[in-house]
Design a protein around this motif. Structure first.
Motif, PDB file in Angstrom:
ATOM      1  N   ALA A  32       0.813  -1.219   0.000  1.00 32.96           N
ATOM      2  CA  ALA A  32       0.000   0.000   0.000  1.00 32.96           C
ATOM      3  C   ALA A  32       0.844   1.265   0.000  1.00 32.96           C
ATOM      4  N   PHE A  33       2.131   1.157   0.282  1.00 30.38           N
ATOM      5  CA  PHE A  33       3.003   2.328   0.380  1.00 30.38           C
ATOM      6  C   PHE A  33       3.675   2.613  -0.960  1.00 30.38           C
ATOM      7  N   PRO A  34       3.928   3.882  -1.252  1.00 32.04           N
ATOM      8  CA  PRO A  34       4.703   4.214  -2.461  1.00 32.04           C
ATOM      9  C   PRO A  34       6.130   3.670  -2.348  1.00 32.04           C
ATOM     10  N   PRO A  35       6.762   3.385  -3.487  1.00 31.04           N
ATOM     11  CA  PRO A  35       8.127   2.821  -3.430  1.00 31.04           C
ATOM     12  C   PRO A  35       9.134   3.726  -2.750  1.00 31.04           C
ATOM     13  N   ASN A  36       8.932   5.071  -2.866  1.00 31.09           N
ATOM     14  CA  ASN A  36       9.948   5.964  -2.299  1.00 31.09           C
ATOM     15  C   ASN A  36       9.953   5.976  -0.774  1.00 31.09           C
ATOM     16  N   TYR A  37       9.020   5.274  -0.137  1.00 31.39           N
ATOM     17  CA  TYR A  37       9.035   5.147   1.315  1.00 31.39           C
ATOM     18  C   TYR A  37      10.025   4.080   1.780  1.00 31.39           C
ATOM     19  N   PHE A  38      10.333   3.123   0.896  1.00 24.46           N
ATOM     20  CA  PHE A  38      11.185   1.983   1.279  1.00 24.46           C
ATOM     21  C   PHE A  38      10.702   1.417   2.619  1.00 24.46           C
ATOM     22  N   ILE A  39       9.389   1.198   2.669  1.00 25.66           N
ATOM     23  CA  ILE A  39       8.750   0.931   3.954  1.00 25.66           C
ATOM     24  C   ILE A  39       9.170  -0.401   4.559  1.00 25.66           C
ATOM     25  N   PHE A  40       9.445  -1.413   3.725  1.00 28.55           N
ATOM     26  CA  PHE A  40       9.848  -2.705   4.297  1.00 28.55           C
ATOM     27  C   PHE A  40      11.203  -2.576   4.989  1.00 28.55           C
ATOM     28  N   ASP A  41      12.137  -1.891   4.348  1.00 27.00           N
ATOM     29  CA  ASP A  41      13.434  -1.674   4.992  1.00 27.00           C
ATOM     30  C   ASP A  41      13.272  -0.868   6.277  1.00 27.00           C
ATOM     31  N   PHE A  42      12.323   0.071   6.262  1.00 24.43           N
ATOM     32  CA  PHE A  42      12.056   0.858   7.473  1.00 24.43           C
ATOM     33  C   PHE A  42      11.593  -0.059   8.606  1.00 24.43           C
ATOM     34  N   PHE A  43      10.637  -0.940   8.310  1.00 20.81           N
ATOM     35  CA  PHE A  43      10.136  -1.841   9.344  1.00 20.81           C
ATOM     36  C   PHE A  43      11.219  -2.809   9.808  1.00 20.81           C
ATOM     37  N   VAL A  44      12.041  -3.305   8.880  1.00 17.29           N
ATOM     38  CA  VAL A  44      13.139  -4.198   9.263  1.00 17.29           C
ATOM     39  C   VAL A  44      14.056  -3.492  10.259  1.00 17.29           C
ATOM     40  N   ASN A  45      14.408  -2.266   9.939  1.00 16.01           N
ATOM     41  CA  ASN A  45      15.310  -1.511  10.814  1.00 16.01           C
ATOM     42  C   ASN A  45      14.672  -1.253  12.183  1.00 16.01           C
ATOM     43  N   GLU A  46      13.393  -0.883  12.199  1.00 16.13           N
ATOM     44  CA  GLU A  46      12.740  -0.553  13.468  1.00 16.13           C
ATOM     45  C   GLU A  46      12.533  -1.793  14.338  1.00 16.13           C
ATOM     46  N   TYR A  47      12.113  -2.891  13.715  1.00 20.54           N
ATOM     47  CA  TYR A  47      11.968  -4.125  14.494  1.00 20.54           C
ATOM     48  C   TYR A  47      13.312  -4.549  15.081  1.00 20.54           C
ATOM     49  N   HIS A  48      14.347  -4.463  14.268  1.00 19.65           N
ATOM     50  CA  HIS A  48      15.671  -4.878  14.750  1.00 19.65           C
ATOM     51  C   HIS A  48      16.143  -3.973  15.889  1.00 19.65           C
ATOM     52  N   GLN A  49      15.966  -2.661  15.725  1.00 19.15           N
ATOM     53  CA  GLN A  49      16.417  -1.755  16.785  1.00 19.15           C
ATOM     54  C   GLN A  49      15.633  -1.986  18.074  1.00 19.15           C
ATOM     55  N   ALA A  50      14.338  -2.283  17.955  1.00 13.98           N
ATOM     56  CA  ALA A  50      13.552  -2.568  19.150  1.00 13.98           C
ATOM     57  C   ALA A  50      14.010  -3.857  19.814  1.00 13.98           C
ATOM     58  N   VAL A  51      14.358  -4.868  18.993  1.00 10.07           N
ATOM     59  CA  VAL A  51      14.882  -6.124  19.541  1.00 10.07           C
ATOM     60  C   VAL A  51      16.213  -5.874  20.251  1.00 10.07           C
ATOM     61  N   VAL A  52      17.078  -5.073  19.631  1.00  9.07           N
ATOM     62  CA  VAL A  52      18.375  -4.757  20.238  1.00  9.07           C
ATOM     63  C   VAL A  52      18.176  -4.055  21.591  1.00  9.07           C
ATOM     64  N   LYS A  53      17.267  -3.092  21.630  1.00 11.70           N
ATOM     65  CA  LYS A  53      17.026  -2.335  22.868  1.00 11.70           C
ATOM     66  C   LYS A  53      16.541  -3.268  23.982  1.00 11.70           C
ATOM     67  N   ASN A  54      15.549  -4.101  23.688  1.00  9.54           N
ATOM     68  CA  ASN A  54      15.009  -4.993  24.717  1.00  9.54           C
ATOM     69  C   ASN A  54      16.010  -6.072  25.111  1.00  9.54           C
ATOM     70  N   THR A  55      16.814  -6.522  24.153  1.00 15.64           N
ATOM     71  CA  THR A  55      17.842  -7.524  24.483  1.00 15.64           C
ATOM     72  C   THR A  55      18.901  -6.930  25.400  1.00 15.64           C
ATOM     73  N   ASN A  56      19.297  -5.707  25.131  1.00 15.88           N
ATOM     74  CA  ASN A  56      20.286  -5.056  25.988  1.00 15.88           C
ATOM     75  C   ASN A  56      19.768  -4.897  27.413  1.00 15.88           C
ATOM     76  N   GLU A  57      18.482  -4.641  27.544  1.00 10.58           N
ATOM     77  CA  GLU A  57      17.909  -4.541  28.886  1.00 10.58           C
ATOM     78  C   GLU A  57      17.939  -5.890  29.595  1.00 10.58           C
ATOM     79  N   LEU A  58      17.742  -6.978  28.817  1.00  9.22           N
ATOM     80  CA  LEU A  58      17.767  -8.312  29.415  1.00  9.22           C
ATOM     81  C   LEU A  58      19.164  -8.683  29.923  1.00  9.22           C
ATOM     82  N   VAL A  59      20.183  -8.294  29.171  1.00  9.49           N
ATOM     83  CA  VAL A  59      21.540  -8.721  29.506  1.00  9.49           C
ATOM     84  C   VAL A  59      22.270  -7.688  30.355  1.00  9.49           C
ATOM     85  N   ALA A  60      21.530  -6.687  30.837  1.00 13.27           N
ATOM     86  CA  ALA A  60      22.201  -5.631  31.615  1.00 13.27           C
ATOM     87  C   ALA A  60      22.741  -6.157  32.927  1.00 13.27           C
TER      88      ALA A  60
END
Length: 777
Positions: A333-361
């Motif tokens: 549904a998004f225009p190609p210039n949004y590169f929305i899948f790459d955006f979601f990949v990056n955001e999901y990964h960053q959220a996983v990294v943040k929560n993982t760092n909290e687990l291993v603190a």
């Protein structure tokens, strides 16, 4: 200067090439006679072809240059003609204006007419504004009511609201900066519009927050409408930015030129003034909203599903399912210039990294660290295989590059635990070994065992299995290297304990507990069991590793096997020491008067029979063979070492008794060992007999005949044997020893170091054939 040197080098290269080519064409002297003319004709033809090709290329280059010059000349003429035509047009314009006497008035009337039309249109819109405002508010209320059903049209709603905002901007612009009353009146009239716009934005972001629900309900049309609204606002933002930049540029030009441009002012008046629009940045707000939405979903999953590190592996499946849904239902549904899948990949990964760092603190246990390391590898592998997302795209790295640090932490924890467990195990084992209150345990095969290897490798295997499951081959090799350090400490403890217990057994047997021999056999057998288990791990686990780590892992396990074998050999040496400590009074009497008068070999054989029967019944077969070889070697060496004591070799009697005892000993040892090994080992006793029996004239030949087979035969031993023979006088002995020493001067320890035999193990004589100077002179 550089050009000259370059040409010289080039000419030299050409000359070298010509020489090489001629060398290939004229390989033999006869070729100068038979091939020279053919070569000359061939080269002449080649030269003609090359010259023709060069002439053609040069002619083509000249034609291209000439064509380019002609085009440049014709272009200059065309420019001059255009210049002339433009001057004619300018003259015609000036002439036409002179024909129209009222041109300025006509121009003003035209502008006034356009302004009247715009004013009428503005008045009509002004009159209808309240009605349209109420209509838009009702549309927004209906959209909120029908939100769950999805029965609303964002584009239509935004279209009417956008028109109201645009009209307000133009109206506020027409009011003028000096007309305060008009501005106040318009502000009161448009006061409710700001609230309506804010209400619409809240609804818009509410729709954006439910983008996953819309995709699940196949309402992609609503998502498209949302994005169309955002794109419209983005286009308006860009237009506003361009207008501001244009206004700035006009002010700069007016300041530089000193005058204002009437044409620009006229065009502005024609369009109608407009109040500067507030830039909304809808696209950035949408991305921020989606970023928060993704972070919330991941955090919620970590709290509800992946509680702690034990269930962290569930995160991989969650992320893959989410991104698959995005790729299939949201991204189209998004225009190609949004590169929305790459955006979601990056955001999901960053959220996983943040929560993982909290687990291993906090502080982590060893098992949790391995679970985490295994999950990190599976996470990247799964994303690559199922979604074609390379590891390099995922920034920052999961655990932010702390894998090696965590692996080291696990290694420290694991080694600390292993050392603690093994220390406790060794405490129990050593207490049992020294106390010896009961007989050692006996395995199904009748061998004595302690059971320590079972517990030892249960500890080791548990950690190995955990590391293998985590797929950390390097960590596995490091773990085994650390285990080897622990095994070496165990080996040192056992060797020290064996030495202490052996000394007690030999020096004060009445003060120690019974059963040292049995427990020493049990210890030796347990080491063989450890070797077997280490070999099993090496062969089975090593084959599961990559080649880059397989060799090191197997080398570490081989080292472990060597450590256990060294402990086992120390145990068998202890057994041999105990046996010969019991035989020491007898071996000390060899070649003495008591030996000539009594049968001292019989108690030796009886003692060996008792020990060897126990060894055969309760000691590992491999160790039993090694121990019997050790006992045989010590037995043979005891006969040779005894020559250093205060003894006398009697002509005829010594060799006769030695031959008899040698025969009986050979018969005994052959019952427990390979006959060839027995014969070879006892050959040093036969050499002793030959040196006792040799005639003075044959001693020289006999000695060097033996030296060929046994290069490390000590000369000091031969000197002792000859000096203690009762058939040689001092003069004969002196001559024989002088000749032997002269012949042996060229032999050194370094020349014999690689040819050691059993003679090198003699305790009473220097090894490697050292020469004793003037010992009996």
């Amino acid at each position: 200067m550089n050009l000259l040197s370059t040409e010289a080098v080039t000419d030299e290269n050409v000359r070298q090439y010509a020489i090489q080519r001629l060398a290939k064409l004229l390989r033999h002297p006869d070729d100068l006679v038979y091939k020279a003319d053919d070569v000359r004709r061939k080269l002449a033809q080649e030269k003609l072809l090359i010259d023709a090709q060069l002439n053609t290329d040069v002619r083509r280059q000249f034609d291209d240059v000439q064509e380019g010059l002609e085009m440049l000349y014709s272009t200059k003429g065309q420019i001059d003609r255009v210049k002339t035509d433009m001057q004619k047009v300018d003259q015609l314009c000036n002439r036409a204006q002179s024909y129209l006497t009222n041109f300025d008035r006509i121009q003003k009337i035209s502008v006034a007419n356009r302004n009247f039309v715009r004013t009428d249109e503005f008045y009509r819109q002004f009159s209808e504004f309240h009605e349209q405002y109420v209509h838009v508010r009702e549309m927004l209320a209906d959209a909120k009511t029908n939100f769950e059903q999805g029965d609303f049209n964002l584009l239509r709603l935004h279209y009417f609201l956008y028109k109201l905002e645009d009209f307000r901007g133009r109206a506020m612009g027409f009011s003028g900066v000096n007309d305060a009353d008009s501005e106040q009146t318009l502000a009161q009239m448009f006061g409710g519009l700001d609230g309506l716009v804010l209400e619409f934005e809240q609804f818009l972001w509410h729709v954006a927050g439910g983008i996953y629900d819309l995709a699940l309900r196949n309402r992609a049309n609503v998502i498209v409408q949302l994005l169309k609204v955002i794109e419209t606002e983005e286009a308006a933002d860009r237009a506003q930015e361009r207008e501001v930049e244009g206004a700035v540029l006009v002010r700069r030009q007016s300041l530089v030129g000193g005058v204002r441009r009437p044409s620009m002012a006229s065009s502005v008046m024609a369009r109608g003034p407009k109040k500067e629009r507030k830039v909304k940045h809808y696209r950035q707000k949408l991305l921020d909203l989606l970023r928060q939405f993704v972070a919330g979903r991941v955090t919620e999953f970590f709290k509800q599903e992946a509680k702690g590190l034990d269930a962290v592996e569930e995160v991989t499946g969650f992320v893959i399912d989410e991104l698959t849904f995005v790729a299939e239902a949201v991204a189209p549904a998004f225009p190609p210039n949004y590169f929305i899948f790459d955006f979601f990949v990056n955001e999901y990964h960053q959220a996983v990294v943040k929560n993982t760092n909290e687990l291993v603190a906090g502080d982590l246990e060893g098992g949790a660290i391995l679970t985490l390391l295994r999950w990190v590898r599976e996470y990247h592998s799964a994303l690559r295989k199922q979604l074609s997302i390379p590891k390099d795209q995922l920034k920052p790295a999961l655990l932010e590059g702390r894998e090696d640090q965590l692996a080291q932490e696990y290694l420290d924890i694991a080694v600390s635990k292993i050392r603690e467990w093994i220390t406790n195990l060794m405490r129990t084992e050593t207490n049992t070994f020294t106390g010896r209150q009961d007989a050692p345990s006996m395995g199904e095969d009748g061998l004595y065992v302690t059971g320590g290897s079972v517990y030892l490798f249960e500890i080791v295997n548990q950690n190995i299995d955990l590391v293998i499951d985590a797929q950390r081959a390097k960590l596995l090799c490091d773990l085994m290297a650390e285990c080897n350090k622990v095994f070496q400490d165990i080996g040192k403890q056992w060797r020290d304990l064996l030495d202490v217990e052996k000394i007690k057994q030999i020096e004060t047997p009445e003060s120690v507990a019974e059963g040292l021999v049995d427990y020493t056999m049990a210890l030796a057998n347990e080491q063989i069991r450890s070797v077997v288990q280490a070999e099993t791990i090496r062969d089975e686990t090593g084959d599961r590793l990559s080649r880059s780590h397989q060799e090191r892992f197997k080398a570490e396990l081989s080292q472990s096997m060597d450590i256990f074998m060294n402990i086992a050999e120390s145990a068998t040496q202890t057994l041999a020491d105990i046996v010969f400590s019991d035989l020491r009074p007898i071996t000390a009497a060899l070649y003495t008067a008591e030996w000539y008068q009594e049968d001292l070999l019989q108690p030796v054989i009886e003692t060996l029979k008792d020990y060897c029967q126990d060894f055969q019944d309760h000691l590992d077969k491999y160790l039993y063979k090694r121990l019997m070889q050790d006992l045989l070697s010590r037995f043979a060496l005891s006969y040779v070492d005894a020559a250093s004591g205060k003894v006398k070799f009697r002509k005829g009697k010594s060799s006769e008794k030695l031959n008899l005892e040698l025969h009986r000993a050979t018969k005994f040892f052959k019952e427990h060992m390979d006959s060839g090994a027995v014969t070879e080992t006892l050959s040093i006793v036969r050499i002793l007999i030959s040196l006792i029996d040799s005639t003075p004239t044959m001693i020289f030949l006999e000695f060097f005949s033996v030296k060929k087979q046994y290069p490390d035969l000590p000369l000091a031993l031969v000197e002792d044997i000859l000096a203690k023979r009762d058939d040689l006088d001092k003069q004969q002995l002196k001559g024989i020893l002088e000749s032997l020493r002269q012949k042996s001067k060229g032999e050194t320890g370094s020349s014999l170091a690689k040819q050691r035999t059993l003679f090198s193990k003699l305790k009473s004589y220097p090894p490697l054939g050292s020469v004793s100077k003037g010992r009996f002179l």
